[in-house]
Design a protein around this motif. Structure first.
Motif, PDB file in Angstrom:
ATOM      1  N   LEU A  90       0.825  -1.208   0.000  1.00  0.00           N
ATOM      2  CA  LEU A  90       0.000   0.000   0.000  1.00  0.00           C
ATOM      3  C   LEU A  90       0.859   1.256   0.000  1.00  0.00           C
ATOM      4  O   LEU A  90       1.600   1.513   0.947  1.00  0.00           O
ATOM      5  N   VAL A  91       0.749   2.050  -1.066  1.00  0.00           N
ATOM      6  CA  VAL A  91       1.468   3.321  -1.176  1.00  0.00           C
ATOM      7  C   VAL A  91       0.434   4.427  -1.257  1.00  0.00           C
ATOM      8  O   VAL A  91      -0.411   4.441  -2.160  1.00  0.00           O
ATOM      9  N   ASP A  92       0.504   5.363  -0.306  1.00  0.00           N
ATOM     10  CA  ASP A  92      -0.502   6.417  -0.193  1.00  0.00           C
ATOM     11  C   ASP A  92       0.060   7.753  -0.657  1.00  0.00           C
ATOM     12  O   ASP A  92       1.130   8.179  -0.219  1.00  0.00           O
ATOM     13  N   THR A  93      -0.692   8.420  -1.533  1.00  0.00           N
ATOM     14  CA  THR A  93      -0.279   9.731  -2.017  1.00  0.00           C
ATOM     15  C   THR A  93      -1.515  10.611  -2.172  1.00  0.00           C
ATOM     16  O   THR A  93      -2.604  10.270  -1.709  1.00  0.00           O
ATOM     17  N   ALA A 110       2.233  19.679  -4.610  1.00  0.00           N
ATOM     18  CA  ALA A 110       1.546  20.236  -5.792  1.00  0.00           C
ATOM     19  C   ALA A 110       1.597  19.263  -6.972  1.00  0.00           C
ATOM     20  O   ALA A 110       1.774  19.658  -8.123  1.00  0.00           O
ATOM     21  N   GLY A 111       1.455  17.976  -6.665  1.00  0.00           N
ATOM     22  CA  GLY A 111       1.451  16.953  -7.707  1.00  0.00           C
ATOM     23  C   GLY A 111       2.780  16.244  -7.883  1.00  0.00           C
ATOM     24  O   GLY A 111       2.848  15.200  -8.552  1.00  0.00           O
ATOM     25  N   GLU A 112       3.840  16.762  -7.303  1.00  0.00           N
ATOM     26  CA  GLU A 112       5.166  16.172  -7.494  1.00  0.00           C
ATOM     27  C   GLU A 112       5.275  14.783  -6.881  1.00  0.00           C
ATOM     28  O   GLU A 112       5.993  13.917  -7.397  1.00  0.00           O
ATOM     29  N   ALA A 113       4.572  14.534  -5.761  1.00  0.00           N
ATOM     30  CA  ALA A 113       4.642  13.207  -5.140  1.00  0.00           C
ATOM     31  C   ALA A 113       4.106  12.146  -6.098  1.00  0.00           C
ATOM     32  O   ALA A 113       4.708  11.074  -6.261  1.00  0.00           O
ATOM     33  N   GLU A 114       2.970  12.426  -6.733  1.00  0.00           N
ATOM     34  CA  GLU A 114       2.428  11.479  -7.704  1.00  0.00           C
ATOM     35  C   GLU A 114       3.377  11.317  -8.893  1.00  0.00           C
ATOM     36  O   GLU A 114       3.566  10.199  -9.401  1.00  0.00           O
ATOM     37  N   TYR A 115       3.964  12.402  -9.337  1.00  0.00           N
ATOM     38  CA  TYR A 115       4.863  12.347 -10.482  1.00  0.00           C
ATOM     39  C   TYR A 115       6.077  11.477 -10.173  1.00  0.00           C
ATOM     40  O   TYR A 115       6.483  10.629 -10.993  1.00  0.00           O
ATOM     41  N   VAL A 116       6.666  11.657  -8.991  1.00  0.00           N
ATOM     42  CA  VAL A 116       7.824  10.841  -8.597  1.00  0.00           C
ATOM     43  C   VAL A 116       7.421   9.376  -8.506  1.00  0.00           C
ATOM     44  O   VAL A 116       8.139   8.488  -9.004  1.00  0.00           O
ATOM     45  N   LEU A 117       6.286   9.092  -7.869  1.00  0.00           N
ATOM     46  CA  LEU A 117       5.836   7.707  -7.760  1.00  0.00           C
ATOM     47  C   LEU A 117       5.615   7.106  -9.140  1.00  0.00           C
ATOM     48  O   LEU A 117       5.996   5.956  -9.407  1.00  0.00           O
ATOM     49  N   GLY A 118       5.034   7.873 -10.041  1.00  0.00           N
ATOM     50  CA  GLY A 118       4.806   7.383 -11.388  1.00  0.00           C
ATOM     51  C   GLY A 118       6.084   7.022 -12.114  1.00  0.00           C
ATOM     52  O   GLY A 118       6.132   6.039 -12.868  1.00  0.00           O
ATOM     53  N   ARG A 119       7.116   7.804 -11.911  1.00  0.00           N
ATOM     54  CA  ARG A 119       8.406   7.518 -12.555  1.00  0.00           C
ATOM     55  C   ARG A 119       9.043   6.236 -12.023  1.00  0.00           C
ATOM     56  O   ARG A 119       9.838   5.587 -12.723  1.00  0.00           O
ATOM     57  N   LEU A 120       8.695   5.869 -10.778  1.00  0.00           N
ATOM     58  CA  LEU A 120       9.301   4.692 -10.162  1.00  0.00           C
ATOM     59  C   LEU A 120       8.537   3.411 -10.457  1.00  0.00           C
ATOM     60  O   LEU A 120       9.089   2.316 -10.350  1.00  0.00           O
ATOM     61  N   ILE A 121       7.244   3.562 -10.826  1.00  0.00           N
ATOM     62  CA  ILE A 121       6.448   2.388 -11.138  1.00  0.00           C
ATOM     63  C   ILE A 121       6.991   1.700 -12.388  1.00  0.00           C
ATOM     64  O   ILE A 121       7.330   2.338 -13.366  1.00  0.00           O
ATOM     65  N   ASP A 122       7.026   0.400 -12.327  1.00  0.00           N
ATOM     66  CA  ASP A 122       7.514  -0.463 -13.411  1.00  0.00           C
ATOM     67  C   ASP A 122       9.031  -0.409 -13.552  1.00  0.00           C
ATOM     68  O   ASP A 122       9.685  -1.441 -13.635  1.00  0.00           O
ATOM     69  N   GLY A 123       9.612   0.793 -13.579  1.00  0.00           N
ATOM     70  CA  GLY A 123      11.064   0.858 -13.678  1.00  0.00           C
ATOM     71  C   GLY A 123      11.742   0.285 -12.450  1.00  0.00           C
ATOM     72  O   GLY A 123      12.858  -0.237 -12.536  1.00  0.00           O
TER      73      GLY A 123
END
Length: 327
Positions: free
Chosen positions: A46-49, A55-68
């Motif tokens: 469970l990862v909560d954001t 201002a959206g950067e937390a989601e952006y960072v998490l998105g960059r880490l997914i799959d990679g």
């Protein structure tokens, strides 16, 4: 790590969640990657954001880490919508805002769905039915798997959860509610937690370590690199640095000494195993701090320790919570 069902749903999540409040702001992508890897390797899912974190950067960072770094399908991604950076209107639960926010979150996360979508707070200016119907629409569209709320008081949670169970048509049952809960903040026990238990809604405690105070780091002084010493976070921590909090922290430290454990582990184990709790959300500055928190997996507090901590931290509940026959 043990997995638990989120409320009365089929969704299973790790019993500790990873918080991302500081990602993209105080926590850079490198440190975030180390945290996510350590969490996943420990069995965390469970990862909560939220769309307003950084201002959206937390989601952006998490998105960059997914799959990679971690396969998308092995994570339960929870995000929130409804918070707005407007001092005149801090919350917007309207259909237009929520659906636009969801689309923006999905784009930042680089995924076509989120596992858990939560309304960030109650919006008194929007009919609750509109907010709930928007959640139904998001689920029926496939962009959201499960829905929940955050920072709803007792009557708000009860009204929302009951509406979803009782209203005609295909409605999305509320899976979760996220609220602050720790040995230093037990206010949810007054109305929110009883409502959640009665209606089958799982509780996801935020700030389970009392905004860091329950780790014992402030017992002697305020470390210069701590949140309490910073201009931004100081006011957030300050309410938990009074004498009443100190007595609770001392009791946690005494229990930790007796168990050959740490105050962090004792405080986290206490809230993790409270009735109705599914997964405390833990935020950390780095992977080392997170690993220390994840070590709680092997700790179960003895009943006498739990009772002692219950007693020293007991909130004052009088009328109408007190038994009428004792009045």
């Amino acid at each position: 790590m043990e997995q638990r069902h989120l409320g009365h749903t089929g969704l299973r999540v790790s019993r500790i969640g990873l918080g991302t409040l500081t990602w993209g702001r105080d926590t850079d992508e490198h440190d975030a990657a180390d945290q996510l890897k350590a969490f996943w390797e420990a069995g965390g899912t469970l990862v909560d954001t939220a769309d307003v974190y950084g201002a959206g950067e937390a989601e952006y960072v998490l998105g960059r880490l997914i799959d990679g770094l971690v396969p998308r399908q092995e994570l339960v991604i929870a995000t929130k919508a409804g918070g707005v950076p407007d001092p005149d209107r801090r919350v917007d639960g309207s259909r237009g805002h929520l659906l636009a926010a969801l689309d923006a979150s999905l784009e930042r996360l680089g995924t076509d769905y989120v596992d858990l979508w939560q309304v960030h707070a109650f919006d008194s200016q929007t009919p609750l039915e509109e907010t709930l119907q928007t959640m139904d629409l998001a689920v029926s569209s496939g962009r959201v798997r499960y829905a929940g709320v955050s920072d709803f008081c007792g009557w708000q949670l009860a009204k929302a959860a009951t509406w979803q169970l009782a209203a005609p048509g295909l409605r999305t049952r509320l899976a979760s509610t996220q609220m602050e809960y720790s040995l230093l903040q037990r206010g949810v026990e007054r109305e929110v937690l009883p409502a959640a238990l009665d209606l089958g809604v799982g509780l996801l405690p935020s700030s389970p370590l009392g905004r860091g105070v329950l780790t014992g780091k402030y017992r002697a002084s305020t470390p210069p690199d701590s949140r309490a010493a910073s201009e931004q976070w100081g006011p957030f921590v300050e309410p938990y640095l009074d004498d009443a909090a100190s007595r609770v922290v001392d009791a946690v430290a005494t229990a930790a000494d007796g168990l050959a454990s740490t105050p962090l582990e004792v405080a986290l184990a206490w809230v993790r195993d409270r009735p109705g709790v599914v997964a405390p959300i833990v935020g950390a500055r780095n992977a080392q701090q997170l690993t220390a928190a994840l070590s709680v997996e092997t700790l179960s507090l003895p009943d006498e320790i739990c009772q002692a901590l219950d007693d020293v931290s007991a909130p004052v509940h009088r009328y109408p919570d007190q038994d009428w026959s004792t009045l």
